[in-house]
Scaffold this active site. Structure first.
Site, PDB file in Angstrom:
ATOM      1  N   THR A 186      77.090  24.659  83.230  1.00  7.45           N
ATOM      2  CA  THR A 186      76.766  25.059  81.545  1.00  7.45           C
ATOM      3  C   THR A 186      75.621  26.448  81.325  1.00  7.45           C
ATOM      4  O   THR A 186      75.337  26.147  82.171  1.00  7.45           O
ATOM      5  CB  THR A 186      76.365  23.983  80.780  1.00  7.45           C
ATOM      6  OG1 THR A 186      76.021  24.503  79.055  1.00  7.45           O
ATOM      7  CG2 THR A 186      74.731  23.254  80.733  1.00  7.45           C
ATOM      8  N   GLU A 187      76.226  27.645  80.705  1.00  5.50           N
ATOM      9  CA  GLU A 187      75.703  28.451  80.573  1.00  5.50           C
ATOM     10  C   GLU A 187      74.398  28.579  81.076  1.00  5.50           C
ATOM     11  O   GLU A 187      74.012  29.680  81.119  1.00  5.50           O
ATOM     12  CB  GLU A 187      76.271  29.440  79.325  1.00  5.50           C
ATOM     13  CG  GLU A 187      77.670  30.153  79.527  1.00  5.50           C
ATOM     14  CD  GLU A 187      78.923  28.776  78.775  1.00  5.50           C
ATOM     15  OE1 GLU A 187      78.691  27.862  79.278  1.00  5.50           O
ATOM     16  OE2 GLU A 187      78.723  28.946  77.375  1.00  5.50           O
TER      17      GLU A 187
END
Lengths: 236, 226, 236, 226
Positions: B49-50
């Site tokens: 996840t970024e």
């Protein structure tokens, strides 16, 4: 001897002048230095340029700073928020500027600013409207655009533990933009859940070395923005 | 009642079937998140996840949420054994540096050339908000799109040329809709598989660009032709 | 399921072909993957381009690889060594190429290669002979040169602990170039003092996330180059 | 025996006196390393070494050396309380990003414009080896040079124009030699302080470029002139 501790959040942000450029850590509420932002609202500096991935939540923290009319320009990747109308209303009324930067380019521009890299090439935005006005370049057969490093006068940072010299560690995904923003600001101001003895943080585990930190203030029980929003709190 | 087309879950399942074991995967918000429910037996995907977590796990049981452990959609998640946290600069090193194998995104429009438009309608009063989408499509090795074939009002999301502002140009490999799985090839949209009860003609009718039939030559024949 | 463990150093480097570009971690002997290098000497791949800050010590490790005639070109910042004559002799004989890159630019080029940044500007080398042939650019009143990202086919890495998924932590200044090289190679091969259970490494402390690692081989008691040199060891 | 000029230790002491409390300092190999012995009472410097350590301490007691805890000169060192380890990319972020306050370097030549030449004689058979010197002079806020005033054969290291290849152009702030402390100003070499028993004429004679006398106006007079 080196001791970067400051007693109060108010004292830690007292010298921020009108017109300053300020990086604000956090992604959503995680890692958001809400107490420092509230101290900045109390302090009243205006005409600020603020760099953050978003534009705040509800009517507390960054959203409250924007709502107080202290922000002239936002640099962010995602100014929408499900709990905040503050930014959209000001934006539509033409009362706040917006520079939209893709999240990864925003992160890299901040990292570059801190690392003495004035500009770099990236494939992000190539072929999109956000490439408009950017210098393009073909390198080894692929198209790239030129992006410039970002720096700031101040960074407002939240971390989990700090020592008096300014070494920092973070908690889980509250790390996000905080470490790179520490490197890119002239003055880095940190709120921490706990101040520990110098030497208590393992040198292998320190995420932000003290060279990047100027002021450390303990906020032992920081507010949780989503809880404030659930209660309908408006700051101030 | 005979089945017609794929549900959101079934679309996600089709995507999961096409992701190899050991892949590093980034999932967009919405239908893409359902992919985690359909990881085929014997395969392991590692989710990125970024906002600085590799090895993201499912949502925690209610009451166990940690406001400092969230995903890019700002929802509470968990961390799997072997997970790691890192800052945003390092997170996008993974994305932009081509280290993520597969990204699954939703879309507003997608063109026959693989152009993706999923961040803005371009309406004059729209507030632009791009997040990490442009970084993902520029950096991840394989981009899969998962989306209803048409809008609620029946307008095709698969088009000759996107009218909405692009997220990336020629970036998508394959589209999974409620009606079909479609590859993006040099020659344009090429049908890969029809959903149950859906005809080629129906997909063609709902696709606002030429749709090519699947290549039916068996692999052995292909080899012989080389 | 994901398991990147390899039984032997020989197996871990078996597929490296002639002509490969290889990043080799370490600064001096600290963090140098000596066993992997020796396995590569045994394996015999030739015509290699090697990226390392130095050119090895004595007649072991990288110096031995160079001495074996397997290296066509070195990319490094400091090819001198107080204990090695291998590189200077080959260089003066015109039998090995040298690309000299300042240490910080070398690090940043590797970091850029891993981060999908094809090129960046830096002030390092401006006004010096090493700026010769580089594209120059004035940005906000200061002169910079353009530098390109570096990538490699393989990276040979040494770390302290690893798990089967490929998460890594390092020991003290043996970290050096290793983490950035992990990000910049197509295939990253790691020798580790210890393989621990998946989950045994704290997610907050992992320096190299597993996404960058392809193969992990345990070398429980790695040689110490300076001790080998003191004993006059020559490899093989 | 009356003292004439400064010893290596005294040169290092003069440098240490000019470094403010709380400074982040990077020391080159050789005489610069002696600076650590002369930190004035009440001041604390934090030492950075390029190979990934902030908060470097002195050499360990013999027998306590750790081959994985070394400095940029590859000698065994220690870590002070509050130290941190990081990789080379992050280490040069500190250098190139202007976060290190002071770097003290040795030199082969230095010009009246502050050009530094300390990495190569440019001899045809020399193997070029630059290490981190070009990064340090390009990135650190203040560069001090500490060096014997002349070579062993009596040739001035302070010159009008460097004949050796440059490490950096217009990068040095001040030079500490065995004879004098000399500032680099827009107008050239400007004497700041003479070593004991050394005359201005002697320094001039051993300097291969014009040397300007110290500015003797007291600060108060300066203020009045504004």
């Amino acid at each position: 001897m080196i001791d970067k501790r400051i007693k109060t959040v108010a004292a830690s942000v007292a010298d921020i002048p009108n017109g300053a450029t300020i990086m604000v850590g956090g992604f959503g509420e995680a890692g958001s230095p809400t107490e420092l932002i509230h101290a900045l609202i109390d302090q009243g500096a205006k005409d600020l340029t603020v760099i953050n991935n978003n534009t705040g939540n509800g009517e507390v923290g960054l959203a409250a700073l924007i709502g107080a009319g202290q922000v002239r320009k936002m640099i962010c990747s995602y100014p929408r928020s499900s709990h905040s109308k503050v930014f959209p209303e000001l934006y539509r009324a033409g009362k706040i500027e917006l520079e939209i930067v893709p999240q990864g380019t925003l992160a890299e521009r901040i990292r570059a600013g801190g690392a003495g890299i004035p500009a770099f090439y990236t494939a992000t935005t190539v072929g999109t409207p956000l490439a408009k006005g950017k210098e393009a370049r073909l390198i080894k057969g692929r198209d790239y655009v030129l992006e410039y490093g970002l720096t700031a006068d101040y960074a407002l940072i939240k971390c989990e533990k700090a020592d008096a010299k300014g070494n920092l560690i973070y908690n889980k995904t509250a790390r996000n933009f905080n470490p790179i923003m520490c490197t890119a600001a002239t003055v880095t101001i940190v709120q921490t859940r706990e101040i520990v003895e110098v030497g208590a943080l393992d040198p292998e585990h320190i995420v932000t070395p003290n060279i990047y930190v100027d002021r450390v203030v303990e906020v032992a029980q920081p507010v949780i923005e989503s809880q404030l929003i659930a209660k309908g709190v408006q700051y101030p | 009642m005979s089945m017609k087309g794929w549900s959101r879950e079934q679309m996600a399942e089709q995507v999961a079937l096409d992701i190899p074991d050991g892949s590093y995967v980034n999932l967009g918000i919405g239908i893409p998140e359902l992919v985690t429910k359909f990881v085929p037996e014997g395969r392991e995907f590692i989710y990125h996840t970024e906002n600085g977590l590799l090895g993201m796990g499912p949502a925690p049981t209610p009451g166990q949420e940690d406001p400092e452990l969230i995903n890019a959609g700002k929802k509470a998640v968990t961390a799997e054994p072997g997970a790691s946290y890192f800052h945003h600069g390092d997170s996008f090193t993974m994305i932009r540096g081509g280290h993520i194998d597969v990204c699954v995104l939703g879309t507003m429009q997608i063109s026959q050339h693989g152009d993706l438009a999923n961040w803005s309608t371009g309406a004059p009063d729209a507030i632009p908000a791009v997040g990490g989408a442009m970084d993902l499509v520029a950096g991840v090795k394989t981009i899969f799109v998962i989306s209803q074939h048409t809008t609620k009002t029946g307008i095709s999301k698969l088009v000759s040329t996107c009218s909405y502002p692009l997220t990336g140009k020629a970036v998508v490999s394959r589209i999974y809709t409620d009606l079909a799985i479609i590859d993006i090839k040099a020659e344009g949209f090429r049908l890969r598989e029809l959903a149950p009860g859906i005809s080629f003609d129906e997909v063609c009718a709902k696709t606002d660009a030429p749709l090519l039939p699947p290549l039916l030559l068996p692999p052995i024949a292909n080899e012989k032709r080389e």
